[in-house]
Design a protein around this motif. Structure first.
Motif, PDB file in Angstrom:
ATOM      1  N   ASN A  38       0.859  -1.117   0.056  1.00 13.74           N
ATOM      2  CA  ASN A  38      -0.078   0.217   0.011  1.00 13.74           C
ATOM      3  C   ASN A  38       0.694   1.208   0.049  1.00 13.74           C
ATOM      4  OD1 ASN A  38      -1.989  -2.020   2.217  1.00 13.74           O
ATOM      5  ND2 ASN A  38      -2.626  -1.351   0.256  1.00 13.74           N
ATOM      6  N   GLU A  45       1.519   7.223  -6.867  1.00 15.27           N
ATOM      7  CA  GLU A  45       0.815   8.199  -7.097  1.00 15.27           C
ATOM      8  C   GLU A  45       1.392   9.472  -6.837  1.00 15.27           C
ATOM      9  OE1 GLU A  45      -2.483   8.248  -8.218  1.00 15.27           O
ATOM     10  OE2 GLU A  45      -2.457   6.243  -8.648  1.00 15.27           O
ATOM     11  N   HIS A 293     -15.363 -10.634  -2.879  1.00 18.35           N
ATOM     12  CA  HIS A 293     -16.023  -9.793  -3.916  1.00 18.35           C
ATOM     13  C   HIS A 293     -17.495 -10.456  -4.010  1.00 18.35           C
ATOM     14  CE1 HIS A 293     -12.128  -8.451  -5.432  1.00 18.35           C
ATOM     15  NE2 HIS A 293     -12.684  -7.475  -5.084  1.00 18.35           N
ATOM     16  N   LEU A 340      -7.449  -7.263  -9.077  1.00 23.88           N
ATOM     17  CA  LEU A 340      -7.802  -6.060  -7.966  1.00 23.88           C
ATOM     18  C   LEU A 340      -7.197  -6.446  -6.541  1.00 23.88           C
ATOM     19  CD1 LEU A 340     -11.635  -5.322  -8.762  1.00 23.88           C
ATOM     20  CD2 LEU A 340      -9.739  -3.865  -8.806  1.00 23.88           C
ATOM     21  N   LYS A 341      -6.807  -7.699  -6.283  1.00 20.04           N
ATOM     22  CA  LYS A 341      -6.508  -8.254  -4.989  1.00 20.04           C
ATOM     23  C   LYS A 341      -5.369  -9.424  -5.363  1.00 20.04           C
ATOM     24  CE  LYS A 341      -9.343  -6.058  -2.450  1.00 20.04           C
ATOM     25  NZ  LYS A 341      -8.890  -4.811  -1.375  1.00 20.04           N
ATOM     26  N   LYS A 374      -0.591  -2.345  -9.121  1.00 19.50           N
ATOM     27  CA  LYS A 374      -0.886  -0.920  -9.372  1.00 19.50           C
ATOM     28  C   LYS A 374      -1.229  -0.937 -10.981  1.00 19.50           C
ATOM     29  CE  LYS A 374      -0.605   3.446  -8.510  1.00 19.50           C
ATOM     30  NZ  LYS A 374      -1.195   3.841  -9.854  1.00 19.50           N
ATOM     31  N   THR A 377      -4.585  -2.208 -11.991  1.00 21.25           N
ATOM     32  CA  THR A 377      -5.767  -1.465 -11.232  1.00 21.25           C
ATOM     33  C   THR A 377      -5.753   0.068 -12.095  1.00 21.25           C
ATOM     34  OG1 THR A 377      -4.561  -0.974  -9.664  1.00 21.25           O
ATOM     35  CG2 THR A 377      -6.197  -2.793  -9.534  1.00 21.25           C
ATOM     36  N   ASP A 378      -4.842   0.097 -12.998  1.00 22.47           N
ATOM     37  CA  ASP A 378      -4.674   1.625 -13.339  1.00 22.47           C
ATOM     38  C   ASP A 378      -5.483   1.866 -14.614  1.00 22.47           C
ATOM     39  OD1 ASP A 378      -3.404   3.835 -15.096  1.00 22.47           O
ATOM     40  OD2 ASP A 378      -1.866   3.837 -13.592  1.00 22.47           O
ATOM     41  N   GLU A 379      -6.425   3.094 -14.430  1.00 20.92           N
ATOM     42  CA  GLU A 379      -7.296   3.585 -15.605  1.00 20.92           C
ATOM     43  C   GLU A 379      -6.611   3.751 -17.095  1.00 20.92           C
ATOM     44  OE1 GLU A 379     -10.609   3.747 -15.644  1.00 20.92           O
ATOM     45  OE2 GLU A 379     -11.002   3.602 -13.622  1.00 20.92           O
ATOM     46  N   ASN A 384     -12.719   1.518 -16.346  1.00 20.68           N
ATOM     47  CA  ASN A 384     -13.323   1.080 -15.098  1.00 20.68           C
ATOM     48  C   ASN A 384     -12.734   0.414 -14.167  1.00 20.68           C
ATOM     49  OD1 ASN A 384     -15.733   2.770 -15.908  1.00 20.68           O
ATOM     50  ND2 ASN A 384     -16.334   1.003 -17.146  1.00 20.68           N
ATOM     51  N   SER A 386     -11.331   0.318 -11.113  1.00 15.67           N
ATOM     52  CA  SER A 386     -11.488  -0.099  -9.837  1.00 15.67           C
ATOM     53  C   SER A 386     -13.060  -0.898  -9.713  1.00 15.67           C
ATOM     54  CB  SER A 386     -11.908   1.182  -9.119  1.00 15.67           C
ATOM     55  OG  SER A 386     -12.971   1.926  -9.783  1.00 15.67           O
ATOM     56  N   LYS A 387     -13.827  -1.003 -10.812  1.00 15.55           N
ATOM     57  CA  LYS A 387     -14.708  -1.906 -10.792  1.00 15.55           C
ATOM     58  C   LYS A 387     -14.436  -3.329 -10.819  1.00 15.55           C
ATOM     59  CE  LYS A 387     -19.246  -2.830 -12.870  1.00 15.55           C
ATOM     60  NZ  LYS A 387     -19.991  -2.396 -13.961  1.00 15.55           N
TER      61      LYS A 387
END
Length: 473
Positions: A38, A45, A293, A340-341, A374, A377-379, A384, A386-387
């Motif tokens: 984290n 970022e 989830h 995501l995880k 990272k 999960t990057d746009e 989307n 984060s979805k």
């Protein structure tokens, strides 16, 4: 020097941005090893996809660039290796197997381990997998009937260690029905110790031992005694029944039966421990995050239930190994969970020669931390991002770029060092998700989301759920 990108200006590591530290220690005091993923993602970022940190006297490059990450993984083991601090730690503890081996030692072990974990052996193992899955179902039925809150990650750890001990050496630990298994009791000390020692600024345990180090020593003595008994029993079994070598029933038999096997007893012990640890933690944690989830998205849980009903009809689990290929939506849920995880949100590597990438000169031996989660999960790589959307992994995959696809699968590695246990993990995951979806509804008992804890793998903390018997569709 290897030039992999042309640039008019070559930067040194010290030219990269990064968080300020303190003299001598650098950024060491800012890093909590249990939350390191984290912290490094947050710094990405703030400072960009390539930045530096300093731990003591050591400069470290941190990257969240998909091109850089894919380049590093494609060029293992020729140019890159795991951190040179990892192999000595594994050797010292006594678990130096395929995971931590490098160079010729890795090549020597890879062939036999791959053969022992191929699809043919998994197919032969499938009847045993059904037995262990039925035990998990019975444990969950008791919890559902009694309205008992359960720690789903702990139950899945029991399941995966039972599967793995069966597969590794035909040993029925049966921790799902018995709380007194010696091996399972001691395995929990190993990965936290590895994580702690790899990230330690110096090998303090060689001079004085904390209570956790003493517990590790005690655990390793007990585990070695138990596994050496099992190895001896297996050798005697093969001696008494030579035909067993033609169709070995577990990993240990396959290793001992291989005519070209030059494994020492330490090699055998190290690889068995490696398989137990990898098979227990990574699959159990990935499954736990998948179930998390499902509690977050009831509509996805219903889609899984419909898939299981259509494929299994009145059965509670797949009857044949080939049936697992039909669970396409389950596999999509697993892929999206890994994105995501990811249980391996960071990979720790270093170059074995001077390199240059994207105008950055990186000397031989410099640690490179790859922030794989990272990227996944990057746009900029996934719409989307984060979805939680399993549909993105189905036929068209319109929301996923090639780079994202590669990085999202990095929990199993890439290139020549792709994890040989990937097929086993996927088989276990489909068995559990299909059984769960066919039999139960699952809900989370706390409104608080589970925290992520990094202990060489990333796991959920305090993921408590309740199960109820699912009405007929």
């Amino acid at each position: 020097m290897l030039d992999v990108a042309e640039s008019s200006t070559v930067r040194n590591i010290r030219d990269l941005p990064g968080p300020s530290g303190v003299p001598i220690l650098g950024n060491l005091l800012q890093l909590d090893v249990n939350k390191i993923h984290n912290i490094l993602e947050d710094w990405s970022e703030e400072f960009g996809p390539e930045y530096k940190i300093r731990l003591g006297k050591k400069d470290i490059v941190v990257t969240a660039t998909p091109e850089f990450i894919n380049y590093v993984l494609r060029n293992r083991p020729a140019i890159f290796r795991r951190l040179s601090s990892i192999e000595p730690v594994f050797k010292e503890i006594g678990i130096n197997g395929l995971f931590s081996a490098e160079g010729d030692d890795w090549k020597r072990q890879r062939r036999i381990v791959m053969k022992a974990l191929d699809k043919a052996h998994l197919r032969n193992f499938f009847p045993t997998l059904k037995i262990v899955t039925e035990r998990l179902k019975k444990r969950w039925e008791d919890a559902a009937n009694n309205g008992t809150e359960i720690d789903i990650q702990q139950d899945l750890m029991r399941y995966t260690v039972d599967v793995t001990t069966f597969l590794a050496f035909g040993y029925d630990g049966n921790t799902l029905e018995n709380d007194n298994d010696i091996i399972q009791q001691h395995l929990e000390h190993l990965l936290p110790a590895v994580n702690r020692r790899i990230n330690a600024p110096f090998p303090y345990w060689q001079f004085f031992k904390l209570p956790a180090d003493k517990a590790l020593d005690k655990a390793m003595i007990s585990v070695r005694v138990e596994i050496e008994k099992i190895i001896g029993h297996c050798k005697q079994k093969l001696h008494d029944n030579p035909k067993l070598a033609e169709k070995p029933t577990n990993f240990l038999e396959a290793i001992l039966s291989d005519a070209d096997n030059d494994f020492s007893d330490d090699d055998i012990f190290g690889n068995i421990l490696t398989i137990l640890l990898a098979g227990e933690d990574t699959t159990a944690n990935s499954l736990a995050w998948s179930i998390y989830h499902l509690t977050e998205y009831p509509e996805i849980q219903k889609k899984l239930q419909l898939e299981s009903h259509q494929i299994l009809n009145n059965a509670t689990a797949p009857a044949e190994f080939s049936d697992l290929e039909k669970f396409e939506y389950s596999e999509a849920v697993i892929c999206e969970t890994l994105r995501l995880k990811s249980v391996t949100p960071i990979l720790f590597l270093e170059p074995m020669e001077d390199i240059e990438f994207d105008g950055i000169a990186i000397p031989k031996g410099t640690p490179i931390f790859l922030l794989t989660r990272k990227v996944a999960t990057d746009e900029s790589t996934i719409n989307n991002a984060s979805k939680f959307s399993p549909e993105r992994w189905l036929v068209d995959r319109t929301d996923v770029t090639d780079n994202a696809l590669q990085v999202a699968n990095i929990p199993f590695g890439a290139g020549p060092r792709f994890c040989p246990g990937r097929h086993l993990s996927l088989v276990e995951s489909k068995m559990v998700l299909s059984m769960l979806s066919q039999t139960f509804n699952v809900t989370r008992t706390s409104s608080q989301k589970p925290k992520e804890s990094f202990s060489f793998t990333m796991m959920p903390e305090n993921l408590m759920v309740t199960l109820s018997n699912k009405p007929s569709l």
